[in-house]
Design a protein around this motif. Structure first.
Motif, PDB file in Angstrom:
ATOM      1  N   SER A 188      46.837 -68.680  -5.116  1.00 42.58           N
ATOM      2  CA  SER A 188      48.188 -68.956  -4.614  1.00 42.58           C
ATOM      3  C   SER A 188      49.205 -68.240  -5.483  1.00 42.58           C
ATOM      4  O   SER A 188      49.047 -68.135  -6.706  1.00 42.58           O
ATOM      5  N   PHE A 189      50.263 -67.744  -4.864  1.00 44.70           N
ATOM      6  CA  PHE A 189      51.294 -67.052  -5.650  1.00 44.70           C
ATOM      7  C   PHE A 189      52.648 -67.207  -4.993  1.00 44.70           C
ATOM      8  O   PHE A 189      52.775 -67.684  -3.850  1.00 44.70           O
ATOM      9  N   ILE A 190      53.670 -66.822  -5.727  1.00 41.25           N
ATOM     10  CA  ILE A 190      55.051 -66.889  -5.255  1.00 41.25           C
ATOM     11  C   ILE A 190      55.758 -65.602  -5.667  1.00 41.25           C
ATOM     12  O   ILE A 190      55.385 -64.966  -6.666  1.00 41.25           O
ATOM     13  N   ILE A 449      49.012 -68.955   3.846  1.00 42.95           N
ATOM     14  CA  ILE A 449      50.052 -68.516   4.771  1.00 42.95           C
ATOM     15  C   ILE A 449      51.290 -68.166   3.973  1.00 42.95           C
ATOM     16  O   ILE A 449      51.496 -68.675   2.875  1.00 42.95           O
ATOM     17  N   MET A 450      52.105 -67.293   4.525  1.00 40.23           N
ATOM     18  CA  MET A 450      53.370 -66.961   3.891  1.00 40.23           C
ATOM     19  C   MET A 450      54.424 -67.952   4.363  1.00 40.23           C
ATOM     20  O   MET A 450      54.614 -68.153   5.557  1.00 40.23           O
ATOM     21  N   MET A 467      56.430 -68.132  -0.662  1.00 44.32           N
ATOM     22  CA  MET A 467      55.191 -68.617  -1.265  1.00 44.32           C
ATOM     23  C   MET A 467      54.005 -68.194  -0.410  1.00 44.32           C
ATOM     24  O   MET A 467      54.132 -68.027   0.806  1.00 44.32           O
ATOM     25  N   GLN A 468      52.870 -68.030  -1.072  1.00 46.48           N
ATOM     26  CA  GLN A 468      51.614 -67.761  -0.378  1.00 46.48           C
ATOM     27  C   GLN A 468      50.596 -68.765  -0.917  1.00 46.48           C
ATOM     28  O   GLN A 468      49.655 -68.420  -1.643  1.00 46.48           O
ATOM     29  N   PRO A 469      50.751 -70.042  -0.564  1.00 48.39           N
ATOM     30  CA  PRO A 469      49.830 -71.052  -1.104  1.00 48.39           C
ATOM     31  C   PRO A 469      48.547 -71.153  -0.288  1.00 48.39           C
ATOM     32  O   PRO A 469      48.537 -70.880   0.920  1.00 48.39           O
ATOM     33  N   PHE A 549      48.309 -59.048  -5.270  1.00 42.55           N
ATOM     34  CA  PHE A 549      47.884 -59.928  -4.194  1.00 42.55           C
ATOM     35  C   PHE A 549      46.397 -59.753  -3.879  1.00 42.55           C
ATOM     36  O   PHE A 549      45.958 -59.982  -2.766  1.00 42.55           O
ATOM     37  N   HIS A 550      45.624 -59.339  -4.903  1.00 41.38           N
ATOM     38  CA  HIS A 550      44.188 -59.177  -4.711  1.00 41.38           C
ATOM     39  C   HIS A 550      43.562 -60.526  -4.360  1.00 41.38           C
ATOM     40  O   HIS A 550      43.919 -61.563  -4.906  1.00 41.38           O
ATOM     41  N   GLY A 551      42.624 -60.507  -3.425  1.00 42.01           N
ATOM     42  CA  GLY A 551      41.932 -61.735  -3.059  1.00 42.01           C
ATOM     43  C   GLY A 551      42.704 -62.595  -2.089  1.00 42.01           C
ATOM     44  O   GLY A 551      42.513 -63.806  -2.051  1.00 42.01           O
ATOM     45  N   THR A 552      43.560 -61.992  -1.279  1.00 47.38           N
ATOM     46  CA  THR A 552      44.368 -62.754  -0.335  1.00 47.38           C
ATOM     47  C   THR A 552      43.709 -62.798   1.029  1.00 47.38           C
ATOM     48  O   THR A 552      43.367 -61.763   1.590  1.00 47.38           O
ATOM     49  N   MET A 553      43.531 -64.006   1.542  1.00 44.49           N
ATOM     50  CA  MET A 553      43.069 -64.204   2.914  1.00 44.49           C
ATOM     51  C   MET A 553      44.264 -64.773   3.677  1.00 44.49           C
ATOM     52  O   MET A 553      44.646 -65.924   3.473  1.00 44.49           O
ATOM     53  N   ILE A 554      44.871 -63.974   4.522  1.00 47.71           N
ATOM     54  CA  ILE A 554      46.116 -64.366   5.174  1.00 47.71           C
ATOM     55  C   ILE A 554      45.811 -64.877   6.574  1.00 47.71           C
ATOM     56  O   ILE A 554      45.287 -64.149   7.414  1.00 47.71           O
ATOM     57  N   THR A 555      46.138 -66.128   6.810  1.00 49.68           N
ATOM     58  CA  THR A 555      45.936 -66.689   8.131  1.00 49.68           C
ATOM     59  C   THR A 555      47.293 -66.974   8.766  1.00 49.68           C
ATOM     60  O   THR A 555      48.338 -66.766   8.156  1.00 49.68           O
ATOM     61  N   GLU A 556      47.276 -67.444   9.993  1.00 46.94           N
ATOM     62  CA  GLU A 556      48.499 -67.773  10.719  1.00 46.94           C
ATOM     63  C   GLU A 556      48.359 -69.189  11.243  1.00 46.94           C
ATOM     64  O   GLU A 556      47.262 -69.699  11.451  1.00 46.94           O
TER      65      GLU A 556
END
Length: 558
Positions: A188-190, A449-450, A467-469, A549-556
């Motif tokens: 998770s990141f911001i 998610i963003m 945020m991308q928690p 943002f390595h290791g990001t799995m972005i869902t919706e």
């Protein structure tokens, strides 16, 4: 969420507005200075022997009285007559916010109790509370409230967040990271630049256009050599002539070490000194030096190499894919169109340098690879927290016209293979044979998610933070994943030989995979090295520290 008990020294300006038979004018009668204790719910707490000192502004005379209890205070001799008043009322949410912000809190108290001889018909007391605490800027409070609100509701591990009062946190970024579950959540990141984040997820960022990996020159040495893994098309790196296997040992004239490599690589403008290792392991410098400068808004095309090889009756397609970027989905489909037109019946999917990306692109790729018989079957199950359990959903393998209808796929991996890349392995495994070649993957099975802060009344952002928690866990249809570690390979191969370009049949990984396809045997083929072969110590976790943002799995949201 509870907060620590707070002490305030309240400077109270009391204005009594009253009417009587002879005078209907408002008058300022007194000011009050008092120490008051406030509990977690913002209620005043009784303090024994606490003195309220009241000064009549008109007469200058002082009077003292005691705080009676948590709900009432007795004020005497403000004006002729005996009366009691309610000492406070509960603060509204807006007033609570203001109490901790850069504004005073204005509240009032009304009472008509024990009015003597009808002299006073109504009393309304206005209080301006000025807590003796360090005020946080309103914008900081707005961002902190944004963080708390969404993390408390949507964060996958929200029940395990520590109890931290956001109104006391001066650094929103530090506050966000203090909420994360350790050691489980490393992803998770911001950011305070939402536009840059959106662009990054679309494959656009400030960059020099290459991927590199540092190694120690030799055991016990702090000198570092940096190998170019690949170069993006139409980038400063490609225009400078850099290619896979180039070895960098000086940047801007400085010899690279484990103390300076991150700083040097972060320079926007660099002069690179390339070299090679002789038979004794010594560095021989090459000339001329290479100048390379980062550019804004570089397009990072995730298809970094593709090729087709006709070998011993097999038509083998090779795809090196660096990120699951939705804006390049059409290019991905076009590549498989070429594979299909060529009659590809074996596929090598190179995810060694792929740190993840869009779940939607991973689902698309699954539809291009999996056997047609699996269309409509569950590829991935998304499991959200109990607040968002209605979003729990099954993502199914879609019907794609360019589907290769394969019964097996070979996937190349390293420790940098993460998130959506790992999803390809465990999501396809129940439906086809997946042969993993390389080293164990990163081990990240959670999606994010963003989240940005939108004012619903104006549909405008309140600030530039996003945020991308982590909000969900991805699992395959059999849920047979060990969530504590990465995916182990079927055949182990270290990614430390840079002997050819990606997609060339001589390239170390590709040649071993082809050998496995055509002969059923796997081993170190030891092809003739064009550039360099090293057996030194890789600097681990470089990708995680160098790629934000390595290791990001972005869902919706479904």
């Amino acid at each position: 969420m509870k907060i620590s008990i707070l002490f305030f020294k309240l400077m109270v300006l009391m204005t009594i507005l009253y009417s009587c038979k002879d005078d209907d004018k408002a008058q300022i009668l007194s000011s009050v200075e008092v120490n008051i204790k406030i509990d977690d719910n913002y209620n005043f707490i009784s303090l024994e022997n606490t003195t309220i000192r009241i000064t009549n502004i008109q007469s200058g005379e002082a009077d003292s009285t005691k705080l009676i209890d948590g709900t009432k205070a007795l004020f005497t001799d403000l004006i002729p007559g005996d009366y009691q008043v309610q000492a406070y009322r509960h603060l509204t949410d807006d007033e609570k916010e203001s109490l901790y912000g850069d504004k005073s809190t204005n509240i009032y108290i009304a009472s008509t109790q024990n009015i003597k001889a009808g002299a006073i018909q109504d009393i309304r007391i206005y209080l301006t509370l000025k807590p003796n605490v360090e005020f946080l800027p309103t914008q900081t409070l707005t961002v902190n409230n944004f963080i708390y609100t969404y993390m408390d509701y949507a964060y996958f591990w929200h029940k395990e967040m520590p109890e931290i009062n956001y109104r006391t946190q001066r650094d929103p970024e530090a506050y966000f990271y203090s909420l994360l579950k350790n050691p489980d959540d490393k992803w998770s990141f911001i950011t305070d630049d939402i536009d840059a984040l959106i662009a990054y997820f679309d494959g656009v960022s400030k960059s020099k256009g290459y991927s590199v990996q540092p190694y120690y020159l030799r055991q016990g040495s702090n000198q570092v050599i940096i190998y170019v893994e690949y170069v993006y098309r139409n980038s400063p790196a490609s225009e400078a002539g850099l290619q896979r296997g180039d070895m960098i040992h000086k940047i801007n004239g400085e010899t690279v070490t484990d103390q300076n490599y991150q700083r040097l690589l972060n320079n926007d403008n660099m002069v690179l000194t390339l070299g090679y290792l002789d038979d004794s392991g010594n560095i021989i410098s090459l000339s001329p030096e290479v100048e390379i400068n980062a550019v804004e808004n570089l397009q990072h095309h995730p298809i970094i190499a593709s090729s087709i090889h006709e070998i011993e009756g097999s038509t083998i397609g090779y795809l090196a894919y660096s990120s699951f970027t939705a804006s390049y989905d059409t290019a991905l489909v076009n590549t498989f169109s070429d594979f299909k037109a060529a009659g590809v019946n074996e596929l090598i999917l190179d995810l060694r340098y792929n740190g993840g990306g869009r779940v939607s692109s991973a689902v698309l790729l699954a539809g291009l690879i999996a056997p047609k018989s699996s269309v409509g079957e569950v590829f991935i199950e998304e499991v959200w927290n109990e607040n968002l359990k209605d979003y729990n959903t099954n993502l199914r393998i879609p019907n794609q016209s360019m589907n290769l209808d394969l019964s097996r796929v070979y996937i190349l991996t390293t420790s940098g293979t993460a998130s959506a890349s790992e999803m390809m392995i465990y999501g396809l495994a129940p439906h086809m044979e997946v042969i993993q070649i390389g080293t164990q993957t990163h081990g990240k099975y959670y999606g994010s998610i963003m989240i940005q802060d939108i004012d619903q009344s104006t549909n405008q952002r309140r600030h530039s933070w996003a945020m991308q928690p982590i909000v969900m866990r991805a699992q395959n249809v059999t849920n047979d994943i060990n969530y504590q570690q990465g995916l182990p390979p079927n055949h182990t191969l270290r990614d430390n030989i840079y002997n050819a370009q990606l997609g060339e049949i001589e390239e170390h990984f590709l040649s071993n995979a082809i050998s496995l396809i055509t002969s059923g045997t796997f081993g170190a083929l030891a092809p003739e090295l064009k550039k360099a072969s090293i057996d030194y110590i890789k600097i681990e976790n470089f990708k995680e520290t160098s790629t934000p943002f390595h290791g990001t799995m972005i869902t919706e949201l479904p």
